[in-house]
Scaffold this motif. Structure first.
Motif, PDB file in Angstrom:
ATOM      1  N   GLN A 104      52.213  31.577  29.678  1.00 38.26           N
ATOM      2  CA  GLN A 104      53.496  31.097  29.191  1.00 38.26           C
ATOM      3  C   GLN A 104      54.143  30.118  30.170  1.00 38.26           C
ATOM      4  N   ASP A 105      54.015  30.434  31.460  1.00 40.15           N
ATOM      5  CA  ASP A 105      54.683  29.609  32.466  1.00 40.15           C
ATOM      6  C   ASP A 105      53.972  29.803  33.812  1.00 40.15           C
ATOM      7  N   TRP A 106      53.457  28.731  34.358  1.00 36.36           N
ATOM      8  CA  TRP A 106      52.711  28.788  35.615  1.00 36.36           C
ATOM      9  C   TRP A 106      53.514  29.405  36.760  1.00 36.36           C
ATOM     10  N   ARG A 107      54.835  29.312  36.679  1.00 35.77           N
ATOM     11  CA  ARG A 107      55.678  29.837  37.753  1.00 35.77           C
ATOM     12  C   ARG A 107      55.631  31.355  37.864  1.00 35.77           C
ATOM     13  N   ALA A 108      55.101  32.029  36.850  1.00 39.13           N
ATOM     14  CA  ALA A 108      54.965  33.485  36.904  1.00 39.13           C
ATOM     15  C   ALA A 108      54.016  33.899  38.030  1.00 39.13           C
ATOM     16  N   LEU A 109      53.146  33.001  38.468  1.00 39.77           N
ATOM     17  CA  LEU A 109      52.228  33.313  39.567  1.00 39.77           C
ATOM     18  C   LEU A 109      53.002  33.696  40.834  1.00 39.77           C
ATOM     19  N   TYR A 110      54.195  33.193  40.966  1.00 40.15           N
ATOM     20  CA  TYR A 110      55.043  33.510  42.119  1.00 40.15           C
ATOM     21  C   TYR A 110      55.281  35.024  42.237  1.00 40.15           C
ATOM     22  N   TYR A 111      55.389  35.714  41.111  1.00 45.84           N
ATOM     23  CA  TYR A 111      55.679  37.154  41.097  1.00 45.84           C
ATOM     24  C   TYR A 111      54.417  38.009  41.157  1.00 45.84           C
ATOM     25  N   ALA A 112      53.270  37.372  41.131  1.00 42.73           N
ATOM     26  CA  ALA A 112      52.007  38.105  41.121  1.00 42.73           C
ATOM     27  C   ALA A 112      51.724  38.715  42.483  1.00 42.73           C
ATOM     28  N   GLY A 113      50.966  39.785  42.457  1.00 42.34           N
ATOM     29  CA  GLY A 113      50.524  40.416  43.696  1.00 42.34           C
ATOM     30  C   GLY A 113      49.289  39.715  44.236  1.00 42.34           C
ATOM     31  N   LYS A 114      48.737  40.294  45.268  1.00 46.06           N
ATOM     32  CA  LYS A 114      47.591  39.698  45.956  1.00 46.06           C
ATOM     33  C   LYS A 114      46.361  39.584  45.049  1.00 46.06           C
ATOM     34  N   VAL A 115      46.117  40.581  44.227  1.00 43.44           N
ATOM     35  CA  VAL A 115      44.919  40.595  43.373  1.00 43.44           C
ATOM     36  C   VAL A 115      44.919  39.420  42.389  1.00 43.44           C
ATOM     37  N   PRO A 116      45.959  39.228  41.587  1.00 41.82           N
ATOM     38  CA  PRO A 116      45.938  38.096  40.649  1.00 41.82           C
ATOM     39  C   PRO A 116      45.997  36.720  41.336  1.00 41.82           C
ATOM     40  N   ARG A 117      46.617  36.643  42.493  1.00 41.74           N
ATOM     41  CA  ARG A 117      46.677  35.370  43.212  1.00 41.74           C
ATOM     42  C   ARG A 117      45.306  34.947  43.725  1.00 41.74           C
ATOM     43  N   ASN A 118      44.380  35.892  43.753  1.00 35.01           N
ATOM     44  CA  ASN A 118      43.021  35.605  44.185  1.00 35.01           C
ATOM     45  C   ASN A 118      42.030  35.647  43.020  1.00 35.01           C
ATOM     46  N   ASP A 119      42.543  35.663  41.814  1.00 35.97           N
ATOM     47  CA  ASP A 119      41.702  35.635  40.623  1.00 35.97           C
ATOM     48  C   ASP A 119      41.582  34.185  40.152  1.00 35.97           C
TER      49      ASP A 119
END
Length: 191
Positions: A49-64
């Motif tokens: 929906q919005d790329w900025r949601a990555l900011y709220y992601a934890g370590k696991v999704p930020r490395n996916d």
């Protein structure tokens, strides 16, 4: 975990997923919830929906890779929130660099020294050399591409390429002031 606990966890995930599907901004309210922030399905839904949601992601999704690529395809600035390993992933960084040369500032060291990535950046703006790694700054092909785009790139080149007669001549043809960024050997060359 017992069956009841697992059931509650799945019900909670379903509730969060439904909320995120309606509005990905709801993810901000779960920023203290480790399980939600690291749930790849929830984060992927929000990032779609919005790329900025990555900011709220934890370590696991930020490395996916799939999640980060989804975000980067929307906006190159998402690379700033990617995990360290993905800041060096050639596919992801190249996708971002194709959008904007400033991506190089967020890239990892390996990506900053990748010749293809850096050439893509300096084709857009020679000043991108400022963010390149030491290896790329001393590569003649990278430097020539950068100088052809903007003579000022000579300022950011490594010592060896700033003494390369061909590169310095290319910069000087555009603006004589490039000489102040040339190496000592090149400045003393009478040509």
């Amino acid at each position: 975990m017992n069956i009841l606990g697992k059931f509650r966890e799945e019900a909670h995930k379903k509730k969060v997923m439904e909320a995120v599907k309606r509005n990905c901004d709801v993810l901000a309210y779960y920023c203290d919830n480790f399980r939600v922030r690291n749930d790849k399905d929830i984060i992927m839904e929000a990032v779609r929906q919005d790329w900025r949601a990555l900011y709220y992601a934890g370590k696991v999704p930020r490395n996916d890779k799939n999640i980060v690529m989804e975000a980067v395809k929307q906006d190159w600035r998402a690379l700033d929130d990617a995990g360290e390993s993905l800041r060096n992933d050639k596919d992801i960084v190249m996708e971002a660099v194709k959008q904007d040369w400033r991506t190089l500032d967020f890239a990892g060291e390996a990506a900053r020294n990748d010749k293809e990535i850096v050439i893509e950046a300096v084709r857009q703006n020679g000043i991108a050399l400022k963010y390149a790694g030491e290896v790329a700054r001393n590569d003649k092909d990278v430097m020539m591409t950068a100088v052809r785009q903007n003579w000022w790139a000579l300022k950011y080149g490594g010592e060896a390429v700033r003494n390369d007669k061909e590169i310095v001549m290319e910069a000087v043809k555009q603006n004589w002031q490039a000489l102040k960024y040339a190496g000592v050997v090149a400045r003393n060359d009478k040509d």
